[in-house]
Design a protein around this motif. Structure first.
Motif, PDB file in Angstrom:
ATOM      1  N   VAL A 376       0.818  -1.215   0.000  1.00 20.90           N
ATOM      2  CA  VAL A 376       0.000   0.000   0.000  1.00 20.90           C
ATOM      3  C   VAL A 376       0.853   1.267   0.000  1.00 20.90           C
ATOM      4  N   ALA A 377       2.123   1.163   0.372  1.00 23.75           N
ATOM      5  CA  ALA A 377       2.971   2.356   0.410  1.00 23.75           C
ATOM      6  C   ALA A 377       4.424   1.928   0.302  1.00 23.75           C
ATOM      7  N   VAL A 378       5.210   2.741  -0.431  1.00 27.29           N
ATOM      8  CA  VAL A 378       6.654   2.541  -0.556  1.00 27.29           C
ATOM      9  C   VAL A 378       7.319   3.846  -0.170  1.00 27.29           C
ATOM     10  N   GLU A 379       8.181   3.798   0.828  1.00 22.51           N
ATOM     11  CA  GLU A 379       8.826   5.012   1.313  1.00 22.51           C
ATOM     12  C   GLU A 379       9.780   5.560   0.261  1.00 22.51           C
ATOM     13  N   THR A 380       9.811   6.872   0.113  1.00 24.19           N
ATOM     14  CA  THR A 380      10.646   7.510  -0.903  1.00 24.19           C
ATOM     15  C   THR A 380      11.969   7.999  -0.367  1.00 24.19           C
ATOM     16  N   PHE A 381      12.237   7.766   0.916  1.00 29.33           N
ATOM     17  CA  PHE A 381      13.510   8.187   1.499  1.00 29.33           C
ATOM     18  C   PHE A 381      14.119   7.003   2.226  1.00 29.33           C
ATOM     19  N   ILE A 382      15.417   6.862   2.099  1.00 30.10           N
ATOM     20  CA  ILE A 382      16.093   5.691   2.635  1.00 30.10           C
ATOM     21  C   ILE A 382      16.105   5.722   4.153  1.00 30.10           C
ATOM     22  N   ASP A 383      16.010   4.531   4.752  1.00 27.90           N
ATOM     23  CA  ASP A 383      16.026   4.374   6.202  1.00 27.90           C
ATOM     24  C   ASP A 383      17.461   4.513   6.720  1.00 27.90           C
ATOM     25  N   PRO A 384      17.650   4.863   8.009  1.00 23.80           N
ATOM     26  CA  PRO A 384      19.021   4.918   8.550  1.00 23.80           C
ATOM     27  C   PRO A 384      19.786   3.612   8.416  1.00 23.80           C
ATOM     28  N   SER A 385      19.063   2.480   8.307  1.00 26.43           N
ATOM     29  CA  SER A 385      19.743   1.196   8.137  1.00 26.43           C
ATOM     30  C   SER A 385      20.203   0.960   6.710  1.00 26.43           C
ATOM     31  N   GLY A 386      19.888   1.870   5.791  1.00 20.57           N
ATOM     32  CA  GLY A 386      20.312   1.719   4.403  1.00 20.57           C
ATOM     33  C   GLY A 386      19.312   0.996   3.536  1.00 20.57           C
ATOM     34  N   LYS A 387      18.063   0.869   3.993  1.00 20.65           N
ATOM     35  CA  LYS A 387      17.028   0.203   3.217  1.00 20.65           C
ATOM     36  C   LYS A 387      15.792   1.090   3.129  1.00 20.65           C
ATOM     37  N   TYR A 388      14.879   0.675   2.253  1.00 21.70           N
ATOM     38  CA  TYR A 388      13.634   1.417   2.068  1.00 21.70           C
ATOM     39  C   TYR A 388      12.484   0.669   2.744  1.00 21.70           C
ATOM     40  N   ARG A 389      11.609   1.437   3.372  1.00 19.28           N
ATOM     41  CA  ARG A 389      10.489   0.865   4.109  1.00 19.28           C
ATOM     42  C   ARG A 389       9.297   0.680   3.179  1.00 19.28           C
ATOM     43  N   VAL A 390       8.673  -0.496   3.267  1.00 19.25           N
ATOM     44  CA  VAL A 390       7.504  -0.846   2.453  1.00 19.25           C
ATOM     45  C   VAL A 390       6.398  -1.282   3.405  1.00 19.25           C
ATOM     46  N   LEU A 391       5.198  -0.716   3.236  1.00 12.85           N
ATOM     47  CA  LEU A 391       4.055  -1.042   4.093  1.00 12.85           C
ATOM     48  C   LEU A 391       3.117  -1.970   3.334  1.00 12.85           C
ATOM     49  N   ILE A 392       2.746  -3.071   3.993  1.00 11.60           N
ATOM     50  CA  ILE A 392       1.933  -4.119   3.365  1.00 11.60           C
ATOM     51  C   ILE A 392       0.675  -4.315   4.192  1.00 11.60           C
ATOM     52  N   ALA A 393      -0.477  -4.328   3.530  1.00 13.52           N
ATOM     53  CA  ALA A 393      -1.772  -4.548   4.180  1.00 13.52           C
ATOM     54  C   ALA A 393      -2.285  -5.935   3.802  1.00 13.52           C
ATOM     55  N   PRO A 394      -3.214  -6.486   4.565  1.00 12.94           N
ATOM     56  CA  PRO A 394      -3.773  -7.807   4.217  1.00 12.94           C
ATOM     57  C   PRO A 394      -4.467  -7.768   2.859  1.00 12.94           C
ATOM     58  N   ASP A 395      -4.316  -8.862   2.121  1.00 17.66           N
ATOM     59  CA  ASP A 395      -4.966  -8.996   0.822  1.00 17.66           C
ATOM     60  C   ASP A 395      -6.382  -9.511   1.051  1.00 17.66           C
ATOM     61  N   PRO A 396      -7.418  -8.741   0.678  1.00 18.79           N
ATOM     62  CA  PRO A 396      -8.796  -9.208   0.932  1.00 18.79           C
ATOM     63  C   PRO A 396      -9.165 -10.456   0.151  1.00 18.79           C
ATOM     64  N   GLU A 397      -8.415 -10.758  -0.904  1.00 19.78           N
ATOM     65  CA  GLU A 397      -8.726 -11.951  -1.707  1.00 19.78           C
ATOM     66  C   GLU A 397      -8.073 -13.208  -1.141  1.00 19.78           C
ATOM     67  N   GLU A 398      -7.199 -13.045  -0.152  1.00 17.10           N
ATOM     68  CA  GLU A 398      -6.490 -14.181   0.417  1.00 17.10           C
ATOM     69  C   GLU A 398      -7.072 -14.532   1.792  1.00 17.10           C
ATOM     70  N   GLN A 399      -6.480 -15.552   2.410  1.00 16.25           N
ATOM     71  CA  GLN A 399      -6.892 -15.981   3.737  1.00 16.25           C
ATOM     72  C   GLN A 399      -6.582 -14.895   4.766  1.00 16.25           C
ATOM     73  N   GLU A 400      -7.460 -14.746   5.759  1.00 15.43           N
ATOM     74  CA  GLU A 400      -7.239 -13.737   6.791  1.00 15.43           C
ATOM     75  C   GLU A 400      -6.000 -14.063   7.615  1.00 15.43           C
ATOM     76  N   TRP A 401      -5.350 -13.010   8.069  1.00 13.40           N
ATOM     77  CA  TRP A 401      -4.173 -13.198   8.912  1.00 13.40           C
ATOM     78  C   TRP A 401      -4.593 -13.761  10.269  1.00 13.40           C
ATOM     79  N   PRO A 402      -3.741 -14.547  10.896  1.00 13.85           N
ATOM     80  CA  PRO A 402      -4.119 -15.130  12.196  1.00 13.85           C
ATOM     81  C   PRO A 402      -4.278 -14.059  13.265  1.00 13.85           C
ATOM     82  N   LYS A 403      -5.255 -14.241  14.133  1.00 16.81           N
ATOM     83  CA  LYS A 403      -5.522 -13.287  15.200  1.00 16.81           C
ATOM     84  C   LYS A 403      -4.533 -13.411  16.355  1.00 16.81           C
TER      85      LYS A 403
END
Length: 449
Positions: A376-403
């Protein structure tokens, strides 16, 4: 055993005739081994052409989709001292529930009747404002009265001036009449005197005419005096007009000056009232801050400031709270080399720490225990660890995540790319090349359109 002896046993001892020797050196075993090796080689060669799904792997942890639902710490906007706790760690609280009570540590707020005294000051200043308003109204009435009076006085002075001018005209006419009478009296006196010299008139008549001539001269002088007095009255009337104008201008100016002073004091009092009302509102809001309340419904995680009587500064964290209602998400971090292969809306497979899973990154359909997600989102600025942060939401077409999973636990993500043969993937891994540049089908369709 090293073959260093000068008497080798294999030349002097014959191995035939032993059962173990017959079983080991039997020719049929070579035939089976060769077939097995040939079948393994053929199977390995065919395996090199089986499709393999390239992927971008990342590691991260569980978080919430909305920033307002993430774990937060409750802070105090004012410094204080802890007086009483109303909750324990792990308790569930509703929005607005009281968590703890604090007291003041600044001496300017120690007065228990601070708000009452401030309210009294506001009332006193409001009465002062009303007094100044009344004074301004009285001065306005006074200015209006002085204006009316000055108009009347001015009209009166103008009327007096007009009367003086008319009197001057009247006296000038009387002066002309006196001069005419004097001329008549002189002619009569001269004629009577001539007749007396001729013996036609008696001396008594001459003396009567002389007396009348003198009376006429006296009236003339008196009339001249009256005319001068009338002219003097005209000058006095003109001076009176100027005096009235100056006097009332001075009175009105003084009244206006007093009115402006009263208005200035009124505005100053109103400003002080506004300042006191602002201060009163600040005191009232500050009093409400003595009770720290839950900003939203959730669970008390940890009391950061513990004990009773402990002082803290403004902005210090007091207690941590985890919201009860939230949408789960995963934040993962990818290397800059893999960032062009990650797109918003792309599907991702997720493996949660502590959740049993069997993962084949190249054959996602054969994996077990992974769950679907969507970027759902890809960060446009690099993290202090040298990587880029990516935000992932549950896929409504797939199985629900465990509670059973919790915010903050670890997660591994696999972003699926295109399919390539296994030999190509092995060749790429050996050479350290990145995966093939990949665009989702939706993005490719938009570009073609």
């Amino acid at each position: 055993m090293l073959n260093i002896s000068k008497n080798p046993l294999n030349k002097t001892v014959h191995l035939t005739g032993f059962k173990s020797t017959d079983r080991v050196f039997h020719q049929r075993h070579y035939k089976h081994l060769n077939r097995f090796l040939l079948g393994s080689a053929l199977f390995g060669f065919i395996l090199l052409f089986i499709p393999w799904t390239q992927s971008v792997r990342g590691t991260g942890n569980l978080t919430t989709l909305s920033p307002q639902h993430r774990p937060q710490s409750i802070q105090s906007p004012i410094p204080g001292r802890i007086e009483k706790w109303y909750v324990q760690e792990g308790d569930y609280v509703e929005k607005g529930d009281t968590i703890l009570h604090i007291s003041e540590v600044k001496n300017e707020y120690f007065d228990p009747r601070l708000m009452e005294r401030t309210g009294q000051q506001i009332k006193a200043k409001n009465m002062s404002v009303e007094s100044y308003q009344s004074k301004v109204g009285a001065l306005n009435n006074q200015i209006s009265a002085l204006g009316n009076e000055s108009n009347l006085k001015f009209e009166q002075a103008k009327n007096k001036l007009l009367q003086s001018k008319l009197k001057v005209k009247s006296d000038s006419i009387d002066l002309e009449a006196a001069q005419t009478n004097l001329q008549i009296a002189e002619r009569q006196y001269n004629r009577i005197e001539q007749l007396q010299q001729e013996g036609l008139k008696a001396m008594t008549d001459v003396e009567a005419k002389r007396l009348k001539l003198q009376e006429t001269q006296a009236k003339l002088i008196s009339q001249e005096n009256k005319l001068l007095a009338a002219k003097n009255e005209v000058l006095n009337a003109e001076m009176e007009i100027n005096r009235v104008r100056v006097a009332y201008t001075d009175k009105i100016s003084k009244a206006q000056s007093d009115m402006y002073t009263a208005q200035s004091n009124q505005f100053d009092s109103e400003a002080q009232v506004s300042k006191l009302e602002n201060q009163f509102a600040n005191y009232e809001i500050r009093t409400g801050m003595y009770y720290i309340k839950a900003p939203q419904s959730g669970y008390i995680n940890k009391a950061i400031q513990g004990g009773i009587g402990e002082n803290f500064k403004e902005g210090d964290r007091l207690v941590g709270i985890m919201p009860s209602d939230f949408d789960m998400a995963v934040e993962t971090f990818v290397a800059p080399m893999d960032l062009p292969l990650v797109h918003v809306g792309e599907k991702v497979r997720i493996q949660f720490d502590g959740w049993p899973a069997i993962v084949f990154s190249g054959w996602p359909n054969a994996s077990y225990g992974t769950f679907g997600g969507k970027i759902v989102a890809v960060e446009t600025f690099i993290d202090p660890s040298g990587k880029y942060r990516v935000l992932i939401a549950p896929d409504p077409e797939e199985q629900e995540w465990p509670k059973e999973i919790r915010v903050g636990s670890g997660a591994s993500t696999i972003a699926l790319l295109e399919d390539v043969p296994i030999w190509y993937e092995l060749w790429r891994q050996i050479n350290g090349f990145p995966p093939n540049y990949y665009l989702p089908k939706q993005t490719t369709a938009k570009k073609e359109k």
